[in-house]
Scaffold this active site. Sequence first.
Site, PDB file in Angstrom:
ATOM      1  N   LYS A  53       0.811  -1.219   0.000  1.00 34.59           N
ATOM      2  CA  LYS A  53       0.000   0.000   0.000  1.00 34.59           C
ATOM      3  C   LYS A  53       0.840   1.263   0.000  1.00 34.59           C
ATOM      4  O   LYS A  53       0.380   2.308  -0.433  1.00 34.59           O
ATOM      5  CB  LYS A  53      -0.967   0.003   1.183  1.00 34.59           C
ATOM      6  N   LYS A  72      -4.575  -9.599  -6.638  1.00 35.47           N
ATOM      7  CA  LYS A  72      -5.869 -10.082  -6.136  1.00 35.47           C
ATOM      8  C   LYS A  72      -6.968  -9.081  -6.514  1.00 35.47           C
ATOM      9  O   LYS A  72      -6.710  -7.885  -6.655  1.00 35.47           O
ATOM     10  CB  LYS A  72      -5.817 -10.287  -4.623  1.00 35.47           C
ATOM     11  N   LYS A 107     -11.050  -4.015  -3.600  1.00 33.94           N
ATOM     12  CA  LYS A 107     -12.000  -2.906  -3.607  1.00 33.94           C
ATOM     13  C   LYS A 107     -11.369  -1.645  -4.131  1.00 33.94           C
ATOM     14  O   LYS A 107     -11.970  -0.878  -4.850  1.00 33.94           O
ATOM     15  CB  LYS A 107     -12.435  -2.625  -2.163  1.00 33.94           C
TER      16      LYS A 107
HETATM   17  P1  ADP Z   1     -10.430  -5.528  -0.122  1.00 36.97           P
HETATM   18  O1  ADP Z   1      -9.155  -6.234   0.211  1.00 36.97           O
HETATM   19  O2  ADP Z   1     -10.993  -5.902  -1.430  1.00 36.97           O
HETATM   20  O3  ADP Z   1     -10.344  -4.046   0.073  1.00 36.97           O
HETATM   21  P2  ADP Z   1     -11.457  -6.089   2.503  1.00 36.97           P
HETATM   22  O4  ADP Z   1     -10.149  -5.588   2.939  1.00 36.97           O
HETATM   23  O5  ADP Z   1     -12.645  -5.473   3.104  1.00 36.97           O
HETATM   24  O6  ADP Z   1     -11.527  -6.014   0.928  1.00 36.97           O
HETATM   25  O7  ADP Z   1     -11.509  -7.670   2.732  1.00 36.97           O
HETATM   26  C1  ADP Z   1     -12.573  -8.346   3.348  1.00 36.97           C
HETATM   27  C2  ADP Z   1     -12.337  -9.846   3.345  1.00 36.97           C
HETATM   28  O8  ADP Z   1     -12.321 -10.348   2.004  1.00 36.97           O
HETATM   29  C3  ADP Z   1     -11.008 -10.296   3.963  1.00 36.97           C
HETATM   30  O9  ADP Z   1     -11.206 -11.493   4.676  1.00 36.97           O
HETATM   31  C4  ADP Z   1     -10.135 -10.547   2.773  1.00 36.97           C
HETATM   32  O10 ADP Z   1      -9.103 -11.479   3.044  1.00 36.97           O
HETATM   33  C5  ADP Z   1     -11.139 -11.103   1.764  1.00 36.97           C
HETATM   34  N1  ADP Z   1     -10.706 -10.836   0.384  1.00 36.97           N
HETATM   35  C6  ADP Z   1     -10.405  -9.639  -0.138  1.00 36.97           C
HETATM   36  N2  ADP Z   1     -10.041  -9.752  -1.432  1.00 36.97           N
HETATM   37  C7  ADP Z   1     -10.125 -11.091  -1.734  1.00 36.97           C
HETATM   38  C8  ADP Z   1      -9.891 -11.836  -2.918  1.00 36.97           C
HETATM   39  N3  ADP Z   1      -9.500 -11.254  -4.028  1.00 36.97           N
HETATM   40  N4  ADP Z   1     -10.054 -13.185  -2.850  1.00 36.97           N
HETATM   41  C9  ADP Z   1     -10.472 -13.794  -1.721  1.00 36.97           C
HETATM   42  N5  ADP Z   1     -10.715 -13.127  -0.566  1.00 36.97           N
HETATM   43  C10 ADP Z   1     -10.552 -11.791  -0.559  1.00 36.97           C
END
Ligand code: ADP
Length: 325
Positions: free
Chosen positions: A113, A196, A199
Site C-alpha cells: 500500500k 488479487k 475494492k
Molecule cells: P479488499 O481487500 O478488497 O479491500 P477487505 O479488505 O474489506 O476487501 O476484505 C474483506 C475480506 O475479504 C477479507 O477477509 C479478505 O481477506 C477477503 N478478500 C479480499 N479480497 C479477496 C480476494 N481477491 N479473494 C479472496 N478473498 C478476498
Amino acid sequence: MKKQTLVSGLRASSEPHIGNYLGAIRQFLKYQELHDCNFFIADLHTLTTPFEPKELRKNALEVAADYIALGLDPKKSTLYLQSQVAEHAELAWIFNCITPLGELYRMTQFKDKTGSANKESVNAGLLNYPVLMAADILLYKAEIVPVGEDQVQHLELARVIAKKFNNQFGKTFPEPKALLESETARIMSLNDPEKKMSKTGGQGILINDSPAEIQRKLRKAVTATDATGKSKGVDNLFRLLREFGNKEQIQFFENAYQENTIKFSELKDILSEDIAHYFAPFREKRKELLNSPEYIAEALADGAEKARERARATMQEVKKKVGLL
Ligand code: ADP
Ligand code: TRP
C-alpha cells in the site's frame, strides 16, 4: 463440534466484490450456524486510505445491508460497526505499546500500500493497521478468524501480540487461527490476474453489479498465457465457473479447454449469466433493506450493545493486568 468464538470484519471502503464473497462472506454464512460469531464493519481501518466522510457513512450502512442481504442474521450473530465499540481503539493502543516496529514494517500489505511513496509522509494508521486488527480479534478472545489469504500475515501478527501480552502480563488471550477456504482464498483481478481482486483497485465484479455490468467486466477479462502456456487469468475464470456454474457447464468448458476448442467469449458470457443469476435474490433484498435504513441502524445499535458488553469485560481484565486504574 465445540462452539468457538469467531471474529471477522470487512472494510467499509466500497461495495463488496465476489472475491470478498468467496474468500470471506460465504464462510461467515456457514459459521453463523455453528459458532459464536462477531462480524463487524471495519470503519476505523477504512480511515487508513483516502476517504470522503459522507461516502464513508453511506458505505458503512451499505456494507451492513450487504451482509444482511447475503444472509447474515443479526439475531444469530453479533453485527456492528467497529467505531461504535470504543474498546477496539483502546486495546489497540495498549497493543501498540508492546508491538515492535520491525514487525509492522515487514507486513506485505503495508509494503504494497505504501509502494514507492515516501515513508515519511505515509499515515501512521497504515502502519498500525494490523495492531488494530489484533485488537478487533483479541477483544472478544476469538479463536478463529475466517479471512482471505491476504490477511493471513496479519493473523500471524495477532498471534505474536497475544503471546507477547500473555508472557508479559499473564495468560489472557487465546492465539487466534485464520480459517481459509483453500479454493477461493485468493480470487484474482480480471484485468490484472497477477493481483488479487480488490475494492480499491476497481477491477472487481461487485456483488451488486447489474447483469450488464458483470458481462461488460467479464468480457474484458485477460486470458493471455505466459511462456510456459499457463494463464492465471484462465485459472481464475475456471475457478469462478466452478463456484457459480452448473456441472454441465463446468464439464463442457473443461473439455473444450483440454481439446483446445474453447471460446473464451462464450465462457465469459455464460459465467456472467451465472453470476448475475446467483446474486439476483441478493440484489432484490439489498434494495428492500436500503429502503428501511432505520432497520439497519437498529440492528447495528443492538449489535454494538452486545459487543460492548464483552469488550468491556476484556478491557477491565487487560487494564488491571497492565496496571492501569
Ligand atoms: P479488499 O481487500 O478488497 O479491500 P477487505 O479488505 O474489506 O476487501 O476484505 C474483506 C475480506 O475479504 C477479507 O477477509 C479478505 O481477506 C477477503 N478478500 C479480499 N479480497 C479477496 C480476494 N481477491 N479473494 C479472496 N478473498 C478476498
Ligand atoms: N483487515 C481486513 C481486510 O482488509 C478487515 C479486518 C479488520 C478484519 N479487522 C479484522 C478481518 C479482524 C478479520 C478480523 O480484509
